[in-house]
Write a protein that holds these residues in place. Structure first.
Motif, mmCIF file in Angstrom:
data_model
loop_
_atom_site.group_PDB
_atom_site.id
_atom_site.type_symbol
_atom_site.label_atom_id
_atom_site.label_comp_id
_atom_site.label_asym_id
_atom_site.label_seq_id
_atom_site.Cartn_x
_atom_site.Cartn_y
_atom_site.Cartn_z
ATOM 1 N N ARG A 108 0.932 -0.827 0.183
ATOM 2 C CA ARG A 108 0.095 0.082 0.050
ATOM 3 C C ARG A 108 0.747 1.637 -0.406
ATOM 4 N NH1 ARG A 108 -2.413 0.711 5.532
ATOM 5 N NH2 ARG A 108 -0.129 1.528 6.505
ATOM 6 N N TYR A 120 2.647 8.175 1.874
ATOM 7 C CA TYR A 120 1.375 7.389 2.889
ATOM 8 C C TYR A 120 1.908 7.256 4.468
ATOM 9 C CZ TYR A 120 -3.394 6.608 3.563
ATOM 10 O OH TYR A 120 -4.403 5.800 3.804
ATOM 11 N N PHE A 171 -11.046 -0.048 -1.110
ATOM 12 C CA PHE A 171 -9.161 -1.030 -1.336
ATOM 13 C C PHE A 171 -9.290 -1.560 -2.724
ATOM 14 C CE2 PHE A 171 -10.108 -1.945 3.128
ATOM 15 C CZ PHE A 171 -9.346 -2.090 3.744
ATOM 16 N N LEU B 21 -11.161 2.713 8.026
ATOM 17 C CA LEU B 21 -11.311 1.625 6.392
ATOM 18 C C LEU B 21 -10.443 2.243 5.944
ATOM 19 C CD1 LEU B 21 -14.437 -0.265 6.369
ATOM 20 C CD2 LEU B 21 -12.711 -1.071 6.325
ATOM 21 N N SER B 22 -10.951 3.648 4.992
ATOM 22 C CA SER B 22 -10.451 4.733 4.337
ATOM 23 C C SER B 22 -8.605 4.828 4.437
ATOM 24 C CB SER B 22 -10.897 6.175 4.109
ATOM 25 O OG SER B 22 -11.453 5.884 3.812
ATOM 26 N N TYR B 23 -8.591 4.891 5.402
ATOM 27 C CA TYR B 23 -7.055 4.613 5.400
ATOM 28 C C TYR B 23 -6.154 3.141 5.665
ATOM 29 C CZ TYR B 23 -2.659 5.037 8.142
ATOM 30 O OH TYR B 23 -0.860 4.834 8.854
ATOM 31 N N ALA B 24 -6.988 2.466 6.278
ATOM 32 C CA ALA B 24 -6.210 1.355 5.554
ATOM 33 C C ALA B 24 -6.236 0.652 4.302
ATOM 34 C CB ALA B 24 -7.120 -0.011 6.674
ATOM 35 N N ALA B 25 -7.076 1.256 3.387
ATOM 36 C CA ALA B 25 -6.702 0.922 2.262
ATOM 37 C C ALA B 25 -6.467 1.983 1.799
ATOM 38 C CB ALA B 25 -8.388 1.078 1.550
ATOM 39 N N GLY B 26 -5.987 2.680 1.700
ATOM 40 C CA GLY B 26 -4.918 3.402 1.592
ATOM 41 C C GLY B 26 -5.466 4.727 0.244
#
Lengths: 211, 226
Positions: A108, A120, A171, B21-26
């Motif tokens: 990611r 990031y 995702f 969730l948005s953070y984790a997904a990038g």
């Protein structure tokens, strides 16, 4: 190029039984992968790294293509991710995260660094981040890592379609919840509540109760 | 004045599951992602939920349809491993003492800045712009606001996150103290006032530019550059 990925497709009920068999196979393989990571960290073991490469490199490349990367860039990034796995193997803590989760976060971050040409923001191990006092039992006390991945996979596979869709868009389509709401023409609150319900189901599958 | 990292009780205002969730997904713009990453270093609950959200990514990676690599990909990867890293991580200087107590992700952001002095923006309000190029349209800034000072009334499109690092403020939503994350959405207009005895230091990150609704705010807009 149509890339199939069933994890988020709850409509495909026929695959369910097969999923569980794959889960069992992957669980054995997973214990080996964690061992390979340790061998790379401790002994710079090239054979162990080759085994990690055989499992993760094609998956990272496939995931990146699913996210819209061109194959050449996906190839380049997959190699870069695996090089980072080699360099950072000593930082991997099997008690804290699944190997696949750890590799996912590396992929990611490198993808975003490459595509947006900016870093990031991430939490390093020495940030004290996930070391805060917490009365919750450690992740691997509730379910062993390894078992954890299988439980998360099954929970994702059984999400209702509207919840699976918002996870898929986050995702695979690089959309924040605000962008998803806009694209689906839904109130932001609706998208947020779908994500919250999905998280509750996944945490419940891991034996956690909603606080 | 020096930034003090004071750990008090656990935060009362948390990141939503959607944000994590948005953070984790990038999928978050970098400024907003910075606020989430920094909050998880101060909040065990959000750190845990972020880890679960990242498990979703791990699980999707596990199940990703494998794509074959070039036949010599492993050898090329060993080549990369042996070559010195092409671009070492940016490190222009060490974090200055007045910012040394910041959470790790913020220290990393400060590290990359050529200038880390507080800039006077308006009476009682100083700032350090963490994303001077403002790439991606959003922004992330550290603010240092004197006690009793009111930030101009403003609304905004998209996400606005405020992470309290020192002191406290109160707005229409409630009282925010060290470690708290204020997560505001589209079209919420709010007017925070600093109610601590010491300066309030906070990170404000937005997905899109702020819109000030008052005349003073509109006059200040070019100054904020928000």
């Amino acid at each position: 190029m149509a890339v199939q990925l069933q994890a988020c497709d709850p409509v495909d009920r026929g695959a369910r039984k097969e999923d569980m068999m794959v889960g069992v196979m992957v669980e054995d393989e997973r214990a080996a992968l964690a061992g390979h990571l340790r061998a790379v960290a401790e002994r710079r073991d090239k054979a162990a790294f080759a085994a990690l490469f055989a499992f993760y490199a094609p998956r990272v490349k496939g995931y990146l293509i699913r996210q819209g990367c061109q194959p050449a860039q996906a190839e380049d990034l997959a190699q870069e991710v695996m090089a980072a796995v080699w360099r950072k193997a000593g930082l991997y803590d099997p008690a804290k995260a699944e190997a696949s989760t750890w590799v996912f976060t590396i992929a990611r971050n490198l993808r975003i660094d490459a595509i947006r040409r900016e870093r990031y923001p991430q939490v390093e191990l020495d940030d004290g981040a996930r070391e805060l006092p917490d009365d919750r039992p450690a992740a691997d006390d509730v379910v062993s890592t390894g078992q954890r991945a299988r439980l998360v996979q099954r929970a994702i596979a059984t999400l209702p379609p509207d919840q699976a869709e918002v996870i898929r868009q986050s995702f695979f389509q690089d959309k924040a919840h605000t962008a998803i709401a806009e694209d689906l023409g839904l109130p932001l609150g609706t998208v947020k509540s779908r994500m919250r319900l999905a998280m509750i189901k996944i945490r419940a599958a891991l034996g956690e109760q909603e606080p | 004045m020096t930034y003090h990292s004071v750990k008090t009780s656990p935060p009362n205002h948390h990141a939503s599951d959607a944000l994590l969730l948005s953070y984790a997904a990038g999928a978050l713009p970098s400024g907003v992602a910075l606020a989430v990453a920094a909050h998880t270093t101060l909040c065990a609950d959000c750190a845990h939920r972020a880890a679960v959200a990242e498990d979703i990514g791990g699980s999707l990676l596990d199940r990703a349809e494998p794509a074959a690599l070039c036949p010599d990909a492993l050898a090329r990867t060993f080549g990369r491993i042996e070559a010195p890293e092409a671009t070492p991580p940016p490190r222009m200087h060490d974090v200055p003492p007045h910012l040394a107590g910041l959470p790790g992700p913020l220290r990393a952001a400060v590290n990359a800045l050529p200038d880390t002095r507080w800039r006077l923006l308006a009476p009682g309000i100083r700032q350090i712009d963490l994303n001077p190029g403002a790439r991606g349209g959003g922004s992330s800034r550290l603010f240092r606001i004197s006690p009793g000072t009111t930030l101009p009334h403003h609304g905004h499109a998209g996400i606005e996150l405020t992470l309290i690092l020192q002191g406290s403020f109160t707005d229409e939503v409630g009282r925010f103290q060290v470690g708290d994350l204020a997560e505001l959405e589209d079209d919420v207009v709010h007017q925070p006032i600093v109610d601590s005895a010491e300066d309030c230091i906070c990170l404000i990150a937005t997905e899109a530019p702020l819109r000030f609704s008052s005349l003073l705010g509109r006059l200040m807009q070019p100054l904020f550059g928000l």
